[in-house]
Design a protein around this motif. Structure first.
Motif, PDB file in Angstrom:
ATOM      1  N   GLN A 237      35.927   8.106 -15.597  1.00 36.56           N
ATOM      2  CA  GLN A 237      37.373   8.432 -15.721  1.00 36.56           C
ATOM      3  C   GLN A 237      38.323   7.520 -16.305  1.00 36.56           C
ATOM      4  O   GLN A 237      39.066   7.890 -16.879  1.00 36.56           O
ATOM      5  CB  GLN A 237      37.799   8.618 -13.922  1.00 36.56           C
ATOM      6  CG  GLN A 237      37.320   9.719 -13.417  1.00 36.56           C
ATOM      7  CD  GLN A 237      38.076  10.686 -13.753  1.00 36.56           C
ATOM      8  OE1 GLN A 237      39.240  10.882 -14.229  1.00 36.56           O
ATOM      9  NE2 GLN A 237      37.405  12.021 -13.932  1.00 36.56           N
ATOM     10  N   ASP A 240      37.856   8.128 -19.794  1.00 39.32           N
ATOM     11  CA  ASP A 240      38.623   9.509 -20.342  1.00 39.32           C
ATOM     12  C   ASP A 240      40.234   9.239 -20.282  1.00 39.32           C
ATOM     13  O   ASP A 240      40.878   9.610 -21.469  1.00 39.32           O
ATOM     14  CB  ASP A 240      38.446  10.476 -19.058  1.00 39.32           C
ATOM     15  CG  ASP A 240      39.148  11.767 -19.389  1.00 39.32           C
ATOM     16  OD1 ASP A 240      38.755  12.525 -20.001  1.00 39.32           O
ATOM     17  OD2 ASP A 240      40.306  12.053 -18.602  1.00 39.32           O
ATOM     18  N   ASN A 241      40.603   8.439 -19.475  1.00 34.24           N
ATOM     19  CA  ASN A 241      42.066   7.935 -19.631  1.00 34.24           C
ATOM     20  C   ASN A 241      42.504   7.350 -20.857  1.00 34.24           C
ATOM     21  O   ASN A 241      43.304   7.431 -21.710  1.00 34.24           O
ATOM     22  CB  ASN A 241      42.500   7.316 -18.438  1.00 34.24           C
ATOM     23  CG  ASN A 241      42.799   7.955 -17.093  1.00 34.24           C
ATOM     24  OD1 ASN A 241      42.763   9.210 -17.207  1.00 34.24           O
ATOM     25  ND2 ASN A 241      42.927   7.239 -15.946  1.00 34.24           N
ATOM     26  N   LYS A 244      42.391   9.569 -23.654  1.00 34.32           N
ATOM     27  CA  LYS A 244      43.547  10.412 -23.461  1.00 34.32           C
ATOM     28  C   LYS A 244      44.958   9.535 -23.946  1.00 34.32           C
ATOM     29  O   LYS A 244      45.565  10.441 -24.576  1.00 34.32           O
ATOM     30  CB  LYS A 244      43.216  11.200 -22.303  1.00 34.32           C
ATOM     31  CG  LYS A 244      44.153  12.227 -21.950  1.00 34.32           C
ATOM     32  CD  LYS A 244      43.880  12.756 -20.652  1.00 34.32           C
ATOM     33  CE  LYS A 244      43.906  12.305 -19.340  1.00 34.32           C
ATOM     34  NZ  LYS A 244      43.691  13.110 -18.354  1.00 34.32           N
ATOM     35  N   GLY A 303      42.286  11.249 -11.128  1.00 35.83           N
ATOM     36  CA  GLY A 303      41.350  10.183 -11.434  1.00 35.83           C
ATOM     37  C   GLY A 303      41.474   8.735 -10.837  1.00 35.83           C
ATOM     38  O   GLY A 303      40.539   8.289 -10.355  1.00 35.83           O
TER      39      GLY A 303
HETATM   40 MG   LIG Z   1      42.545  10.442 -15.544  1.00 36.25          MG
END
Ligand SMILES: [Mg+2]
Ligand SMILES: Nc1ncnc2c1ncn2[C@@H]1O[C@H](COP(=O)(O)OP(=O)(O)OP(=O)(O)O)[C@@H](O)[C@H]1O
Length: 347
Positions: A237, A240-241, A244, A303
């Motif tokens: 997570q 991923d953040n 992103k 998340g």
């Molecule tokens: Mg997230």
């Protein structure tokens, strides 16, 4: 400019005067005379005396009658005060009952929401497993040969199925946590292995976004105590953040370090950062800082809320450092694994 009245007991006693008139112990004209007498004395600069005193001095009342009247007035005031207190107590009780009822309804609603989320997400998982199974079967051409176009269409479907599955898993995890049912399978965790898996998982997304992804594991790092799958989820997570919220050309780094005889996991990016006043908000479920209707980044805002719950269930704490425009660092410590502590499920 008119002169302000002087606040002395005389100003307040007319109520005693009225009371005496009402009780038939004094006539209205006697009261008027007494008040005038007081005013005269005041005008002559003589020390002020109470109305009762004046009435006695003027011979309109004797002392015992005055005392009786004053006592009666005090009793009346006291009983009015007691009435007011009783009334107030009754109001407070009523309001407390109303608040308790509102609280009960709110907790019922919140429980209903949590149950609903748990049920719906479980119900969604089963049909999605079937969809995924058949799409994978078709992709492998077990059900017959496919044209290139059909293959591409199935690959897009499969990616969407994966996204949906991840979302459902997050919702299940979240509703379990909301119901206080987050259980950890604690045991020895090899952070090196975990880092490798998380990086592998994040690599294709980093490539897609042209972001350099790297990791460093301290050579002295030992096994930590934790739930392997949940920690893997947490690190995924965070990566991923980081990917992103970082512009193409930026970089993301996963570091597993040793600090004061405990392990520290850190995910650092060179992304858009978070404003200081909004740092607490990002850990709230369903809170996303980019709240516009045409959201750029996707996701549901679960998340970090889950990351925090999982890390806190490990007895640890997540720290967030960020500088808008410069990047974000999220990190948390983990205890090393020792044989002598009994491991099991932790609520
Ligand atoms: Mg997230
Ligand atoms: N590394 C980061 N850099 C900048 N902003 C971040 C970063 N990580 C989180 N945020 C901000 O915090 C918000 C909440 O993050 P969170 O991971 O909970 O939700 P999400 O990533 O938007 O959705 P989900 O994780 O459910 O896919 C994000 O929407 C984003 O605004």
């Amino acid at each position: 400019m008119s002169e302000q009245p002087v606040i002395t007991p005389e100003v307040l006693v007319p109520r005693l005067g009225e009371q005496l008139v009402n009780m038939g112990l004094l006539t209205a004209s006697q009261l008027e005379q007494a008040l005038k007498h007081q005013q005269r004395q005041a005008a002559e600069g003589k020390p002020a005396s109470l109305l009762g005193q004046t009435l006695v001095e003027l011979g309109f009342l004797d002392r015992p009658t005055l005392d009786r009247a004053v006592t009666e007035q005090i009793i009346q005031l006291r009983s009015a005060l007691e009435d007011a207190n009783r009334h107030l107590e009754a109001r407070v009780k009523q309001r407390t009952a109303e608040l308790q009822e509102a609280l009960r309804k709110l907790s019922e609603l919140s429980e209903l929401k949590a149950n609903f989320m748990a049920n719906v997400s479980h119900e969604l998982r089963t049909p999605l497993t079937h969809v995924r199974g058949y799409v994978e079967l078709m992709t492998s051409e077990s059900l017959g040969p496919l044209t290139e176009e059909q293959k591409r269409a199935l690959q897009v479907s499969l990616r969407s199925v994966h996204r949906l599955q991840n979302l459902i898993d997050d919702l299940i995890l979240f509703s379990q946590a909301a119901q206080g049912e987050m259980s950890l399978q604690l045991g020895p965790v090899n952070l090196n292995q975990l880092a490798g898996l998380a990086i592998d998982h994040a690599q294709s997304k980093a490539n897609e976004r042209e972001i350099t992804l790297a990791f460093r594991v301290a050579p002295t790092l030992q096994l930590v105590r934790g739930d392997f799958e949940k920690l893997r989820w947490v690190i995924s997570q965070l990566l991923d953040n980081a990917i992103k919220f970082t512009e193409p050309g930026g970089s993301v780094m996963l570091v597993m370090d040793v600090e004061n005889e405990i392990a520290r996991v850190t995910v650092r990016d060179t992304g858009i950062g978070i404003k200081p006043e909004r740092m607490a908000e990002v850990f709230e479920p369903f809170h996303q800082l980019d709240g516009s209707s045409t959201r750029r980044y996707g996701g549901t805002g679960l998340g970090l809320a889950l990351v925090r719950q999982i890390i806190e269930a490990h007895g640890s704490i997540v720290s967030l450092n960020s500088e808008p425009g410069d990047g974000t660092t999220v990190s948390f410590p983990l205890m090393f694994f020792t044989e002598d502590v009994h491991d099991g499920k932790t609520a």
